[in-house]
Design a protein around this motif. Structure first.
Motif, short mmCIF file in Angstrom:
data_model
loop_
_atom_site.label_atom_id
_atom_site.label_comp_id
_atom_site.label_asym_id
_atom_site.label_seq_id
_atom_site.Cartn_x
_atom_site.Cartn_y
_atom_site.Cartn_z
N GLN A 192 3.94 -8.01 9.12
CA GLN A 192 3.63 -9.15 8.26
C GLN A 192 4.87 -9.56 7.46
OE1 GLN A 192 -0.16 -9.38 6.07
NE2 GLN A 192 -0.47 -7.26 6.71
N ARG A 249 -6.93 -2.21 20.58
CA ARG A 249 -5.94 -2.67 19.59
C ARG A 249 -5.73 -1.61 18.50
NH1 ARG A 249 -1.33 -4.77 19.07
NH2 ARG A 249 -0.96 -5.77 17.08
N ILE A 267 -8.07 7.08 -0.87
CA ILE A 267 -6.89 6.60 -1.61
C ILE A 267 -7.19 5.26 -2.28
CG2 ILE A 267 -4.44 5.98 -1.44
CD1 ILE A 267 -5.16 9.01 -0.94
N SER A 285 -1.73 10.17 9.24
CA SER A 285 -3.04 10.17 9.89
C SER A 285 -4.09 9.85 8.83
CB SER A 285 -3.26 11.52 10.57
OG SER A 285 -4.52 11.58 11.18
N SER A 286 -5.18 10.59 8.80
CA SER A 286 -6.25 10.35 7.83
C SER A 286 -7.25 11.49 7.93
CB SER A 286 -6.98 9.04 8.19
OG SER A 286 -8.18 8.93 7.46
N GLY A 291 0.79 -1.24 0.00
CA GLY A 291 0.00 0.00 0.00
C GLY A 291 0.82 1.28 0.00
N ALA A 299 2.32 2.71 9.50
CA ALA A 299 1.54 1.51 9.85
C ALA A 299 0.22 1.93 10.49
CB ALA A 299 2.33 0.64 10.83
N GLY A 322 -3.94 0.23 -0.89
CA GLY A 322 -3.78 -0.15 0.50
C GLY A 322 -5.05 -0.73 1.10
N MET A 323 -5.39 -0.28 2.30
CA MET A 323 -6.54 -0.82 3.02
C MET A 323 -7.88 -0.51 2.34
SD MET A 323 -6.87 1.82 6.27
CE MET A 323 -5.44 1.22 7.13
N ASP A 334 6.77 -5.47 15.24
CA ASP A 334 5.44 -5.02 15.66
C ASP A 334 5.66 -3.70 16.40
OD1 ASP A 334 3.08 -4.47 17.00
OD2 ASP A 334 2.67 -6.57 17.47
N ILE A 335 5.16 -2.62 15.83
CA ILE A 335 5.43 -1.29 16.40
C ILE A 335 4.78 -1.07 17.76
CG2 ILE A 335 5.86 -0.15 14.18
CD1 ILE A 335 2.90 1.05 14.66
N THR A 336 3.87 -1.97 18.15
CA THR A 336 3.24 -1.83 19.47
C THR A 336 4.06 -2.51 20.57
OG1 THR A 336 1.87 -3.84 19.33
CG2 THR A 336 0.94 -1.82 18.40
N LYS A 363 -6.54 8.49 14.94
CA LYS A 363 -5.87 9.33 13.93
C LYS A 363 -5.87 10.81 14.34
CE LYS A 363 -4.63 6.30 10.81
NZ LYS A 363 -3.20 6.07 10.53
N1 LIG Z 1 -5.76 3.63 1.92
C1 LIG Z 1 -6.49 4.64 2.37
O1 LIG Z 1 -7.57 4.92 1.82
C2 LIG Z 1 -6.02 5.49 3.52
C3 LIG Z 1 -6.68 6.71 3.75
C4 LIG Z 1 -6.28 7.49 4.82
C5 LIG Z 1 -5.23 7.08 5.63
N2 LIG Z 1 -4.61 5.88 5.40
C6 LIG Z 1 -3.51 5.49 6.30
O2 LIG Z 1 -2.37 5.20 5.53
C7 LIG Z 1 -1.56 4.26 6.24
C8 LIG Z 1 -1.19 3.11 5.31
O3 LIG Z 1 -2.37 2.39 5.00
P1 LIG Z 1 -2.61 1.55 3.67
O4 LIG Z 1 -3.85 2.04 3.06
O5 LIG Z 1 -1.38 1.46 2.87
O6 LIG Z 1 -3.02 0.15 4.35
P2 LIG Z 1 -2.31 -1.26 4.34
O7 LIG Z 1 -3.19 -2.13 5.17
O8 LIG Z 1 -1.99 -1.67 2.95
O9 LIG Z 1 -0.92 -0.98 5.11
C9 LIG Z 1 -0.81 -0.90 6.49
C10 LIG Z 1 0.40 -1.74 6.89
O10 LIG Z 1 0.61 -1.58 8.31
C11 LIG Z 1 1.07 -2.82 8.79
N3 LIG Z 1 0.86 -2.94 10.23
C12 LIG Z 1 -0.32 -3.10 10.90
N4 LIG Z 1 -0.09 -3.25 12.21
C13 LIG Z 1 1.24 -3.17 12.39
C14 LIG Z 1 2.08 -3.26 13.53
N5 LIG Z 1 1.55 -3.48 14.75
N6 LIG Z 1 3.40 -3.14 13.37
C15 LIG Z 1 3.93 -2.94 12.13
N7 LIG Z 1 3.19 -2.86 11.02
C16 LIG Z 1 1.86 -2.98 11.14
C17 LIG Z 1 0.24 -3.85 8.02
O11 LIG Z 1 0.83 -5.13 8.07
C18 LIG Z 1 0.20 -3.24 6.64
O12 LIG Z 1 1.24 -3.72 5.79
C19 LIG Z 1 -2.38 3.81 7.46
O13 LIG Z 1 -1.93 4.49 8.60
C20 LIG Z 1 -3.79 4.24 7.10
O14 LIG Z 1 -4.58 4.48 8.23
C21 LIG Z 1 -4.98 5.08 4.35
#
Ligand SMILES: NC(=O)c1ccc[n+]([C@@H]2O[C@H](COP(=O)([O-])OP(=O)(O)OC[C@H]3O[C@@H](n4cnc5c(N)ncnc54)[C@H](O)[C@@H]3O)[C@@H](O)[C@H]2O)c1
Length: 248
Positions: free
Chosen positions: A37, A100, A178, A131-132, A15, A82, A181-182, A57-59, A149
Motif C-alpha cells: 500500500q 489469496r 494485539i 505468525s499468530s 500496525g 505482512a 493493526g488489523m 507486493d511480496i507475492t 500461519k
Molecule cells: N493485530 C493482531 O491482532 C495480530 C495478531 C496476531 C498476528 N498478527 C500478524 O501480525 C502481522 C501484522 O499485522 P497487523 O496487525 O499490523 O495488520 P495490518 O493490516 O496493520 O498490517 C499488515 C500490512 O501488510 C501489508 N500487506 C498485505 N499484503 C501485502 C503484500 N502482498 N505485500 C506487501 N505487504 C502486504 C498491508 O498493506 C498492511 O500494511 C500480520 O502478519 C498479522 O497476521 C496480528
C-alpha cells in the motif's frame, strides 16, 4: 542513507510492522520499510523521520527480485510481517479468497525469505516470521489464516534447518490479542475490549510494541543460539483452554 546493519520489514505501512521498524531504527538499524500500500507506506516512512521505503507486493516474485537485487547492502535482518485475514466460514468462501490468504501469509514469506537468504548466506543473518496464535489454535471464521500461519511457523523450522549452516537464524513470533493493526476495529468496541482483556491471564491486550520487542530480541546477539523457535507473545491466553472448561 548509510550506517547501521540493514533490516527489511514487510507490511511496514502501519500496525505491528511500523512498531518493529520504529524500534529497529531506535536500536541503530538501517531499515527499509516494505508494503504493497503505497500511501500508507509513504505516511509511515514520513512518521519515522523519512525512513527508506519500497513499495512491493511480496507475492510477486519479480517485484521481490527487483527489490532485493536493488539493495546496496546485504540485509542482516528480514522480518516477514505482512499478512492478511479474511473473515468468512469455510462453506461460504471462494477458493480464490482461500488461495489469496495463503499466498500472502505463507507463500509471500517464502518468496521474500528465499530471495533474501540467497544474499544473506554470504555473511549470515536473521529472519523473523510473524505468525499468530491463530496458527496454534484456529479461530472460527478465519478460514485460511490458521493453516497459513501454522504453515509459516513450520516453514520457519525448515528454513532454520536448511540455512543454519550459512549462519542464518530463523525464528517465529506468534502474537496473541494485539491492540492495533488489523485488530483495531475489533477493539474499538469497548465490550469486546473488556471481555478479551479479562480472558487473558495477564489481564490486558498486547501492544504493537510488545511484539516489536520480541522480534528485536530474536534479531539481537542476545538470541545468538536461538533458531527454529516459535516465541508466543500472548499473555498466556493459549494456555487457558482447560481453565475455560465448565465445572458443575
Ligand atoms: N493485530 C493482531 O491482532 C495480530 C495478531 C496476531 C498476528 N498478527 C500478524 O501480525 C502481522 C501484522 O499485522 P497487523 O496487525 O499490523 O495488520 P495490518 O493490516 O496493520 O498490517 C499488515 C500490512 O501488510 C501489508 N500487506 C498485505 N499484503 C501485502 C503484500 N502482498 N505485500 C506487501 N505487504 C502486504 C498491508 O498493506 C498492511 O500494511 C500480520 O502478519 C498479522 O497476521 C496480528
Amino acid at each position: 542513507m548509510t550506517g547501521g546493519k540493514l533490516a527489511l520489514v514487510t507490511g511496514a505501512g502501519g500496525g505491528i510492522g511500523r512498531a518493529i521498524a520504529r524500534l529497529a531504527l531506535a536500536q541503530g538499524w538501517r531499515v527499509v520499510l516494505i508494503d504493497v500500500q503505497q500511501e500508507a507506506l509513504a505516511r509511515t516512512a514520513n512518521e519515522l523521520g523519512g525512513a527508506e521505503h519500497q513499495v512491493c507486493d511480496i507475492t510477486d516474485e519479480a517485484q521481490v527480485a527487483a527489490l532485493v537485487d536493488g539493495l546496496d547492502a546485504v540485509p542482516q535482518l528480514l522480518v516477514n510481517n505482512a499478512g492478511v485475514v479474511k473473515f468468512s466460514y469455510l462453506l461460504d468462501m471462494s477458493v480464490a479468497d482461500f488461495r489469496r490468504v495463503i499466498d500472502i501469509d505463507l507463500t509471500g514469506a517464502f518468496i521474500m525469505s528465499q530471495a533474501v537468504a540467497r544474499r544473506m548466506r554470504e555473511h549470515g543473518g536473521s529472519i523473523v516470521n510473524i505468525s499468530s496464535i491463530g496458527g496454534i489454535t484456529p479461530s472460527l471464521g478465519t478460514n485460511a489464516y490458521a493453516p497459513g500461519k501454522a504453515g509459516l511457523a513450520k516453514l520457519s523450522e525448515l528454513m532454520a534447518l536448511e540455512w543454519g549452516g550459512y549462519g542464518i537464524r530463523v525464528n517465529t513470533v506468534s502474537p496473541g490479542f494485539i491492540d492495533g493493526g488489523m485488530s483495531t476495529p475489533v477493539y474499538a468496541d469497548p465490550k469486546t475490549r473488556a471481555l478479551r482483556s479479562q480472558a487473558v491471564p495477564l489481564k490486558r491486550l498486547g501492544s504493537e510494541d510488545d511484539i516489536a520487542q520480541a522480534v528485536m530480541f530474536l534479531a539481537s546477539d542476545a538470541a545468538g543460539y536461538i533458531s527454529g523457535h516459535n516465541l508466543v507473545v500472548d499473555g498466556a491466553i493459549t494456555h487457558s483452554v482447560l481453565s475455560q472448561v465448565p465445572r458443575a
